[in-house]
Motif scaffolding. Structure first.
Motif, PDB file in Angstrom:
ATOM      1  N   GLY A  12       0.810  -1.205   0.000  1.00  0.00           N
ATOM      2  CA  GLY A  12       0.000   0.000   0.000  1.00  0.00           C
ATOM      3  C   GLY A  12       0.841   1.252   0.000  1.00  0.00           C
ATOM      4  N   THR A  40      -1.774  -2.049  -3.567  1.00  0.00           N
ATOM      5  CA  THR A  40      -2.893  -2.800  -3.003  1.00  0.00           C
ATOM      6  C   THR A  40      -3.919  -1.894  -2.341  1.00  0.00           C
ATOM      7  OG1 THR A  40      -1.757  -3.077  -0.887  1.00  0.00           O
ATOM      8  CG2 THR A  40      -1.411  -4.782  -2.560  1.00  0.00           C
ATOM      9  N   ALA A  41      -3.469  -0.732  -1.858  1.00  0.00           N
ATOM     10  CA  ALA A  41      -4.362   0.191  -1.165  1.00  0.00           C
ATOM     11  C   ALA A  41      -3.734   1.570  -1.159  1.00  0.00           C
ATOM     12  CB  ALA A  41      -4.621  -0.262   0.269  1.00  0.00           C
ATOM     13  N   THR A  43      -3.567   4.896   1.152  1.00  0.00           N
ATOM     14  CA  THR A  43      -3.887   5.346   2.504  1.00  0.00           C
ATOM     15  C   THR A  43      -3.669   6.845   2.641  1.00  0.00           C
ATOM     16  OG1 THR A  43      -1.687   5.136   3.544  1.00  0.00           O
ATOM     17  CG2 THR A  43      -3.023   3.134   3.368  1.00  0.00           C
ATOM     18  N   ILE A  53      -8.351   4.499   4.386  1.00  0.00           N
ATOM     19  CA  ILE A  53      -7.799   3.445   3.530  1.00  0.00           C
ATOM     20  C   ILE A  53      -8.770   3.174   2.391  1.00  0.00           C
ATOM     21  CG2 ILE A  53      -7.064   1.045   3.378  1.00  0.00           C
ATOM     22  CD1 ILE A  53      -6.433   1.147   6.377  1.00  0.00           C
ATOM     23  N   ALA A  55      -8.977   0.469  -0.418  1.00  0.00           N
ATOM     24  CA  ALA A  55      -8.381  -0.780  -0.890  1.00  0.00           C
ATOM     25  C   ALA A  55      -8.704  -1.019  -2.357  1.00  0.00           C
ATOM     26  CB  ALA A  55      -8.890  -1.944  -0.053  1.00  0.00           C
ATOM     27  N   MET A  81       1.669  -4.546   2.885  1.00  0.00           N
ATOM     28  CA  MET A  81       0.250  -4.439   3.226  1.00  0.00           C
ATOM     29  C   MET A  81      -0.591  -4.973   2.064  1.00  0.00           C
ATOM     30  SD  MET A  81      -2.001  -0.991   3.813  1.00  0.00           S
ATOM     31  CE  MET A  81      -3.785  -1.080   3.945  1.00  0.00           C
ATOM     32  N   GLY A  83      -4.109  -6.054   2.619  1.00  0.00           N
ATOM     33  CA  GLY A  83      -5.427  -5.477   2.820  1.00  0.00           C
ATOM     34  C   GLY A  83      -6.593  -6.447   2.792  1.00  0.00           C
ATOM     35  N   SER A  84      -6.452  -7.558   2.060  1.00  0.00           N
ATOM     36  CA  SER A  84      -7.568  -8.503   1.982  1.00  0.00           C
ATOM     37  C   SER A  84      -7.052  -9.904   1.699  1.00  0.00           C
ATOM     38  CB  SER A  84      -8.548  -8.101   0.874  1.00  0.00           C
ATOM     39  OG  SER A  84      -7.995  -8.333  -0.410  1.00  0.00           O
ATOM     40  N   LEU A 115      -4.653  -2.929   9.961  1.00  0.00           N
ATOM     41  CA  LEU A 115      -4.508  -2.949   8.506  1.00  0.00           C
ATOM     42  C   LEU A 115      -4.849  -4.319   7.911  1.00  0.00           C
ATOM     43  CD1 LEU A 115      -1.167  -0.945   8.208  1.00  0.00           C
ATOM     44  CD2 LEU A 115      -3.500  -0.071   8.006  1.00  0.00           C
ATOM     45  N   GLY A 116      -5.334  -5.227   8.751  1.00  0.00           N
ATOM     46  CA  GLY A 116      -5.698  -6.551   8.260  1.00  0.00           C
ATOM     47  C   GLY A 116      -6.705  -7.201   9.188  1.00  0.00           C
ATOM     48  N   ASP A 117      -7.698  -7.908   8.623  1.00  0.00           N
ATOM     49  CA  ASP A 117      -8.733  -8.536   9.436  1.00  0.00           C
ATOM     50  C   ASP A 117      -8.446 -10.021   9.636  1.00  0.00           C
ATOM     51  OD1 ASP A 117      -9.290  -9.631   6.955  1.00  0.00           O
ATOM     52  OD2 ASP A 117     -11.169  -8.537   6.681  1.00  0.00           O
TER      53      ASP A 117
END
Length: 267
Positions: A12, A40-41, A43, A53, A55, A81, A83-84, A115-117
């Protein structure tokens, strides 16, 4: 000058210029590599935190990576990063086993922003790390990847991450002791790489810078073991921190230095 190696960063942006693609491309150039990138993103970020952010979709990232691979002789890549989970799948599909791949599992920003789930953590564990060459988590990222308790030692954490597949350089240690310690695990062998602490709050972007430097050393294809490459990346970051230590930029955690008059190429 001979043609430089090409290193690709999938990561990112950082509008403050300290981390992410800004750190990666500057590090690649400082070490004599040509940097390519896949965003990727985007920010909105500064030294005080991440404020927004945006994405990019997995197809957008795929198109960028395929464009680079179709035209340039990529010698190594790093993933920052993502992101998904969908983007993690794209990186694994297009890069793992194709070029040496360093994964910096960016999950929490220096400022504390997430920054990540959970889905991305699962994708790291189940899809990307099993086919990556090296992963460079800090302590917090290693805890997130392994689910181990906070009191776990650095060595135990590094071994637990290694069990997911890749070689590991676990960066960090307690800076209050005056000495930091990176833990390298490859082929089940653990090595501790101690180095003096650079006392500074201007350290935003150190993890990105470290993993980018390691990717350049992998790209060179020299007959070096991971421990030697890790020490060289470690020394590069230490020089950058020593430079930024006296800076006064921003109102939060200041940027690590990416200002060089010539590249620090090590043969």
């Amino acid at each position: 000058m001979r043609t430089p190696p090409v290193v690709l960063s999938v990561a990112g942006t950082d509008s403050g210029g300290a981390a992410g693609l800004a750190a990666d491309l500057a590090t690649f150039a400082a070490l004599g590599a040509h940097g390519a990138c896949a965003v990727t993103a985007v920010t909105a970020q500064d030294t005080t935190g991440v404020h927004r952010i945006v994405a990019l979709g997995a197809d957008d990232v795929r198109a960028q990576v395929e464009s680079v691979l179709g035209d340039l002789p990529v010698a190594a890549a790093k993933a920052g990063m993502l992101g998904s989970a969908a983007v993690a799948h794209v990186v694994a599909e297009l890069l793992a086993g194709v070029v040496p791949l360093v994964v910096d599992p960016v999950l929490v920003a220096t400022s504390g922003a997430t920054l990540g789930d959970d889905a991305l953590v699962a994708a790291y564990r189940e899809v990307l790390l099993p086919c990556a060459d090296v992963v460079t988590p800090n302590r917090e990222e290693a805890l997130a990847l392994t689910g181990l308790p906070g009191a776990t030692s650095l060595e135990q954490l590094a071994l637990a991450v290694h069990a997911l597949g890749p070689a590991v350089v676990l960066t960090g240690g307690d800076p209050r002791t005056g000495t930091c310690c990176d833990v390298v695990v490859r082929a089940g062998v653990t090595t501790l790489l101690e180095h003096p602490t650079v006392m500074t709050a201007n350290d935003h972007g150190t993890g990105c810078t470290y993993s980018a430097a390691l990717a350049v050393h992998l790209a060179r294809g020299l007959d070096l073991d991971l421990e030697t490459m890790a020490r060289r990346a470690q020394a590069f970051v230490a020089r950058a921190l020593a430079t930024s230590a006296t800076w006064q930029l921003g109102h939060g955690r200041g940027p690590v230095a990416h200002v060089f008059t010539h590249h620090h190429e090590e043969n």
